[in-house]
Structures are given as structure tokens and as C-alpha cells.
Design an enzyme around this catalytic site. Structure first.
Site, PDB file in Angstrom:
ATOM      1  N   HIS A  88       0.870  -1.173   0.000  1.00 32.00           N
ATOM      2  CA  HIS A  88       0.000   0.000   0.000  1.00 32.00           C
ATOM      3  C   HIS A  88       0.911   1.229   0.000  1.00 32.00           C
ATOM      4  O   HIS A  88       2.010   1.179   0.553  1.00 32.00           O
ATOM      5  CB  HIS A  88      -0.841  -0.046   1.277  1.00 32.00           C
ATOM      6  CG  HIS A  88      -1.908   1.002   1.353  1.00 32.00           C
ATOM      7  ND1 HIS A  88      -1.645   2.295   1.734  1.00 32.00           N
ATOM      8  CD2 HIS A  88      -3.244   0.940   1.137  1.00 32.00           C
ATOM      9  CE1 HIS A  88      -2.775   2.988   1.745  1.00 32.00           C
ATOM     10  NE2 HIS A  88      -3.758   2.194   1.381  1.00 32.00           N
ATOM     11  N   ASP A 104       3.285  -3.813   7.961  1.00 32.09           N
ATOM     12  CA  ASP A 104       2.007  -3.138   7.792  1.00 32.09           C
ATOM     13  C   ASP A 104       0.914  -4.170   8.064  1.00 32.09           C
ATOM     14  O   ASP A 104       0.674  -5.061   7.243  1.00 32.09           O
ATOM     15  CB  ASP A 104       1.934  -2.593   6.360  1.00 32.09           C
ATOM     16  CG  ASP A 104       0.559  -2.035   6.011  1.00 32.09           C
ATOM     17  OD1 ASP A 104      -0.376  -2.170   6.831  1.00 32.09           O
ATOM     18  OD2 ASP A 104       0.429  -1.479   4.906  1.00 32.09           O
ATOM     19  N   GLN A 154      -4.228  -4.897   7.122  1.00 32.03           N
ATOM     20  CA  GLN A 154      -5.188  -5.870   6.590  1.00 32.03           C
ATOM     21  C   GLN A 154      -5.038  -7.254   7.229  1.00 32.03           C
ATOM     22  O   GLN A 154      -5.726  -8.188   6.816  1.00 32.03           O
ATOM     23  CB  GLN A 154      -5.021  -5.998   5.065  1.00 32.03           C
ATOM     24  CG  GLN A 154      -5.316  -4.723   4.293  1.00 32.03           C
ATOM     25  CD  GLN A 154      -6.799  -4.354   4.299  1.00 32.03           C
ATOM     26  OE1 GLN A 154      -7.667  -5.165   4.646  1.00 32.03           O
ATOM     27  NE2 GLN A 154      -7.098  -3.128   3.921  1.00 32.03           N
ATOM     28  N   LYS A 199     -10.412  -0.189  10.456  1.00 35.10           N
ATOM     29  CA  LYS A 199     -10.515  -1.397   9.624  1.00 35.10           C
ATOM     30  C   LYS A 199     -10.838  -2.637  10.453  1.00 35.10           C
ATOM     31  O   LYS A 199     -10.820  -3.753   9.944  1.00 35.10           O
ATOM     32  CB  LYS A 199      -9.203  -1.620   8.858  1.00 35.10           C
ATOM     33  CG  LYS A 199      -8.931  -0.559   7.790  1.00 35.10           C
ATOM     34  CD  LYS A 199      -7.667  -0.892   7.051  1.00 35.10           C
ATOM     35  CE  LYS A 199      -7.154   0.271   6.227  1.00 35.10           C
ATOM     36  NZ  LYS A 199      -7.949   0.524   5.018  1.00 35.10           N
ATOM     37  N   CYS A 234      -4.765   2.416  -3.759  1.00 33.82           N
ATOM     38  CA  CYS A 234      -3.561   2.961  -3.100  1.00 33.82           C
ATOM     39  C   CYS A 234      -2.393   1.993  -3.181  1.00 33.82           C
ATOM     40  O   CYS A 234      -1.564   1.922  -2.258  1.00 33.82           O
ATOM     41  CB  CYS A 234      -3.831   3.324  -1.643  1.00 33.82           C
ATOM     42  SG  CYS A 234      -5.046   4.610  -1.441  1.00 33.82           S
TER      43      CYS A 234
HETATM   44  N1  PMP Z   1      -1.855  -0.561   4.478  1.00 36.11           N
HETATM   45  C1  PMP Z   1      -2.809  -1.312   3.938  1.00 36.11           C
HETATM   46  C2  PMP Z   1      -2.486  -2.696   3.483  1.00 36.11           C
HETATM   47  C3  PMP Z   1      -4.096  -0.795   3.789  1.00 36.11           C
HETATM   48  O1  PMP Z   1      -5.055  -1.549   3.246  1.00 36.11           O
HETATM   49  C4  PMP Z   1      -4.362   0.503   4.239  1.00 36.11           C
HETATM   50  C5  PMP Z   1      -5.735   1.111   4.095  1.00 36.11           C
HETATM   51  N2  PMP Z   1      -6.310   0.959   2.838  1.00 36.11           N
HETATM   52  C6  PMP Z   1      -3.329   1.239   4.810  1.00 36.11           C
HETATM   53  C7  PMP Z   1      -2.094   0.668   4.918  1.00 36.11           C
HETATM   54  C8  PMP Z   1      -3.523   2.623   5.306  1.00 36.11           C
HETATM   55  O2  PMP Z   1      -4.425   2.650   6.360  1.00 36.11           O
HETATM   56  P1  PMP Z   1      -4.908   4.036   6.947  1.00 36.11           P
HETATM   57  O3  PMP Z   1      -5.483   4.782   5.791  1.00 36.11           O
HETATM   58  O4  PMP Z   1      -5.908   3.661   7.965  1.00 36.11           O
HETATM   59  O5  PMP Z   1      -3.706   4.695   7.491  1.00 36.11           O
END
Ligand code: PMP
Length: 410
Positions: free
Chosen positions: A124, A201, A204, A227, A367
Site C-alpha cells: 500500500h 504493515d 489488513q 478497519k 492505493c
Molecule cells: N496498508 C494497507 C495494506 C491498507 O489496506 C491501508 C488502508 N487501505 C493502509 C495501509 C492505510 O491505512 P490508513 O489509511 O488507515 O492509514
């Protein structure tokens, strides 16, 4: 509480609504953000109704109660991932947690010219851009694991990528696009053998499967409350105690200082060192309620439920001519993010037909633009499942895809 999806759905009133045109909402966008159960909303509301105050240092009872609620939430989150309380830093979200580590490592000069930072092509942007920036600021090199055609990490270059030059390995535990669950432990062990730090990270993974920080074998793990049934505006960074203790702050100001002189300041130990300003207390309380909710369901049961939904989606989508899954095609080592393309129909059009039928999915690069570039596609349609989704809802997704094909003459 046992895992009964029909029962637990009653905790999520939003799932009972319809969308314009009257179709029942089928929410398949939990990878972006999840819906919130009444228990989480009640916990936040109760905090504001009865205990609200700025935490720490207050001379009055409410401040004490608010502090207790906030520190209690930290304890709940720590227990959830098998960490010690003082290893849990509350952040705004995953993005902030990763930026905190990247900036602090740069400020501590733990990364410098000629060093290597390693990421993967499935990250991401939140776990890519901060490392690009750190490389730029420090003169380090950024390198990455590429992807196999079936959406997994290509580990053939591991020996070359991870060596004594490598200072940081930043890897997603579970891809938000491909669904792939990465072999973090194996990678972390290899990185540690060369003294590199491992940043995971967990945006997910933590919401979807049992994750224990000790078993994971990493040094830092970031995730987001929104999430995992919790409020937005609250996230978590776990870091090994001795590493956090060694890191300089990221954001500075009130609440994180020990002694301030006009020309210099000393800082509190972690986690306070990394929590500048009045924190998001009600959100932390809401997150703790979300953790309680997930623990009552059982994370193994959560994962099993999602596996059943994912298996059904993969199986039914594979039967639709012209549909291509982007990511692993079976449920082994993969989670409940199912991305796909439909021959001859742009993902945005697929998304629109689904939306008209009440089925909420996400379209685009999610993203993680390098992924769609890797597979030579402009975008994907992505369905993501969570505790409240049903097999019927998977069927509604697949029916909608077939309807899109009919509509666009596919
Ligand atoms: N890493 C991953 C794998 C994600 O799916 C997301 C959210 N789509 C993020 C990071 C970023 O999360 P946040 O927008 O809550 O900071």
C-alpha cells in the site's frame, strides 16, 4: 458469543439500510473501512457522556477516569496482539504509525548513505512512500521484492536483497489488493540475521486473523482501528520495547516531555514519547470495544468465516467467462480481498452496475498503484469481506458481475 453471522448482523444497523433505488445494501468494502457495531458506538458515546476529559496530569476526577479509560484501552489492545502495554503507541492510523517509524529511524541516523531499504511491489502507498522519502532524505537505496504472476512475493532475489547493507525491511502482512498473506516470519528471520529492522504493515491482517507480535517476529507493526470495527482517527503502532526506547520522537509538543527549558527538552519514555498532544481518547475506548467484540467472536472463527466467503467468491468468479482474479486463486495463505477484472468492461463500469444493485465495492488501484502496473491493467474491481458478510452477499456480487456483462454486451 458464538460466531453466528445472522445474529451479529443485528449489531450493525447500517447493514439494514437500502441504497438509492431501493436495493438492500451489500457492503463489500471493509478493506477500505469497516462498519461499526453498536457496542463500539455505545462505548464512545458513554465516554463522552460520563467521563470526558483530557487525559494525564489533570487534578480532577474526570481526568483520572479518562486516563484510566485510555490506559485501559491500551492494555486491551496490547493483550489482543500479545504485547506489553508500554509497547503500544496510539496513532491516528496505519499511515501515521509507519511514518513515525520512518521519520524516527531517519532522525536517529539508523539509515544512511549506501544503506538499503527493502519493500515489496505489493505495498500500500502507506508502506511505500514513507520509505521512498526516507531513502531520499538519507541517501539510502530503495529496493523491492517483485511479484509472481499469481500474486505472491517473488522470493528468488531474497539473498541479494537482504544482506549486511539492508537496514530496514518493510512488508505488508496481507495485501489489500491481492489478498496475499506474506511469509513475514521467514523474511523477518532472514532480515534479523543481517541486523535489519522489520516493519510490518498489519492494516489488513490484524483485523482478520490471529496476530501475535512475538510469533510474527517483526520489530514494528502498524494497524488501524477503523478497519477492525473501531472508530476512525485511532491506530496502533507496536514496537519492541528496547527499540522504542532508543528512538527519538516523531511529533513533539505537549504530553511527551519530561523537562522543558527555553533551549532544550527531555522526553518521556515510550509510549508517551510518541503521543504528542491530547490523544484521541474516545476513539481509543471505541477501539478497545471493537477488540472486545472481535475477541468474543474469536479471531480463528473470524478467519474461518472469511475463508469460507473468499473460497465461494473465488470459485463462483472463476466460473464467469472473462473474469480474471488478480491475486492467488485459492484460499491458501490469502485473505478476504478479492480483486478481479472483467474482459471488455472497465472496472469503474463494473463498480457502477454493482452499486446500482446495492453492492458496494471499490474500484481503482486501491492505493497500491505499482500492483496494477505490474499486471498491466488500469485498475481492478475489489470486494473485501468481513465478519458480517454472508454467502448470499457473495452471490449478489457474482450476479452483479454477470449483470454488468449483460449490460455492456460482454
Ligand atoms: N496498508 C494497507 C495494506 C491498507 O489496506 C491501508 C488502508 N487501505 C493502509 C495501509 C492505510 O491505512 P490508513 O489509511 O488507515 O492509514
Amino acid at each position: 458469543m458464538t460466531f453466528d453471522v445472522d445474529v451479529l448482523r443485528k449489531d450493525f444497523p447500517i447493514l439494514g439500510r437500502t441504497v438509492d433505488g431501493g436495493a438492500r445494501l451489500v457492503y463489500l468494502d471493509s478493506g477500505a473501512t469497516t462498519q461499526k457495531p453498536l457496542q463500539v458506538l455505545d462505548a464512545e458515546r458513554d465516554f463522552y457522556l460520563t467521563h470526558n476529559a483530557a487525559v494525564h496530569r489533570g487534578a480532577h476526577q474526570l481526568a483520572g477516569e479518562a486516563t484510566e479509560a485510555y490506559e485501559g484501552a491500551r492494555h486491551t489492545v496490547a493483550r489482543f496482539v500479545g504485547a506489553a502495554d508500554d509497547e503500544i503507541v496510539f496513532t491516528k492510523n496505519t499511515t501515521e504509525g509507519i511514518n513515525l517509524v520512518a521519520y524516527a529511524l531517519g532522525n536517529a541516523r539508523r539509515v544512511g548513505p549506501g544503506d538499503r531499504i527493502v519493500v515489496t511491489e505489493m505495498e500500500h502507498h502507506a508502506n511505500l512512500v514513507p520509505w521512498q522519502q526516507l531513502a531520499e532524505r538519507t541517501g539510502a537505496t530503495l529496493d523491492w521484492f517483485g511479484l509472481t504472476d499469481d500474486g505472491r512475493l517473488d522470493l528468488t532475489r531474497a539473498g541479494e536483497l537482504i544482506d549486511e547493507r539492508t537496514k530496514v525491511l518493510a512488508v505488508g502482512h496481507q495485501s489489500n489488493v491481492l489478498g496475499t498473506v506474506n511469509p513475514v516470519r521467514e523474511l523477518a528471520d532472514r532480515a534479523h540475521a543481517f541486523g535489519a529492522l522489520v516493519v510490518v504493515d498489519g492494516a489488513q491482517s490484524v483485523p482478520h486473523r490471529p496476530v501475535g507480535v512475538r510469533e510474527l517476529g517483526a520489530d514494528f507493526l502498524a494497524f488501524s482501528g477503523h478497519k477492525m470495527l473501531g472508530p476512525s482517527g485511532i491506530g496502533v503502532l507496536w514496537g519492541r520495547r528496547e527499540l522504542l526506547a532508543d528512538l527519538p520522537p516523531f511529533l513533539t509538543g505537549g504530553s511527551m516531555i519530561e523537562v522543558v527549558e527555553m533551549d532544550r527538552t527531555t522526553f518521556l519514555p515510550p509510549p508517551q514519547r510518541f503521543e504528542a498532544g491530547v490523544p484521541m481518547t474516545a476513539q481509543a475506548v471505541g477501539l478497545a470495544a471493537a477488540v472486545d467484540y472481535l475477541e468474543a467472536l474469536g479471531m480463528a472463527e473470524v478467519a474461518a468465516h472469511e475463508d469460507a466467503l473468499t473460497a465461494r467468491a473465488l470459485e463462483l468468479l472463476a466460473e464467469v467467462p472473462g473474469v480474471r482474479i488478480v491475486g492467488p486463486r485459492d484460499v491458501t495463505d490469502r485473505g478476504a480481498a478479492v480483486s478481479f477484472t472483467v474482459d471488455g468492461i472497465h472496472p469503474h463500469d463494473v463498480g457502477q452496475v454493482l452499486d446500482e444493485r446495492g453492492v458496494a465495492v471499490r474500484v481503482g488501484h486501491h492505493c497500491a498503484r505499482p500492483i496494477v502496473r505490474r499486471y498491466g491493467i488500469p485498475a481492478t474491481t475489489r470486494a473485501t469481506f468481513y465478519v458480517y458478510n454472508t454467502l448470499d452477499e457473495v452471490d449478489a456480487l457474482v450476479d452483479g458481475v454477470r449483470a454488468a456483462q449483460k449490460y455492456f454486451g460482454g
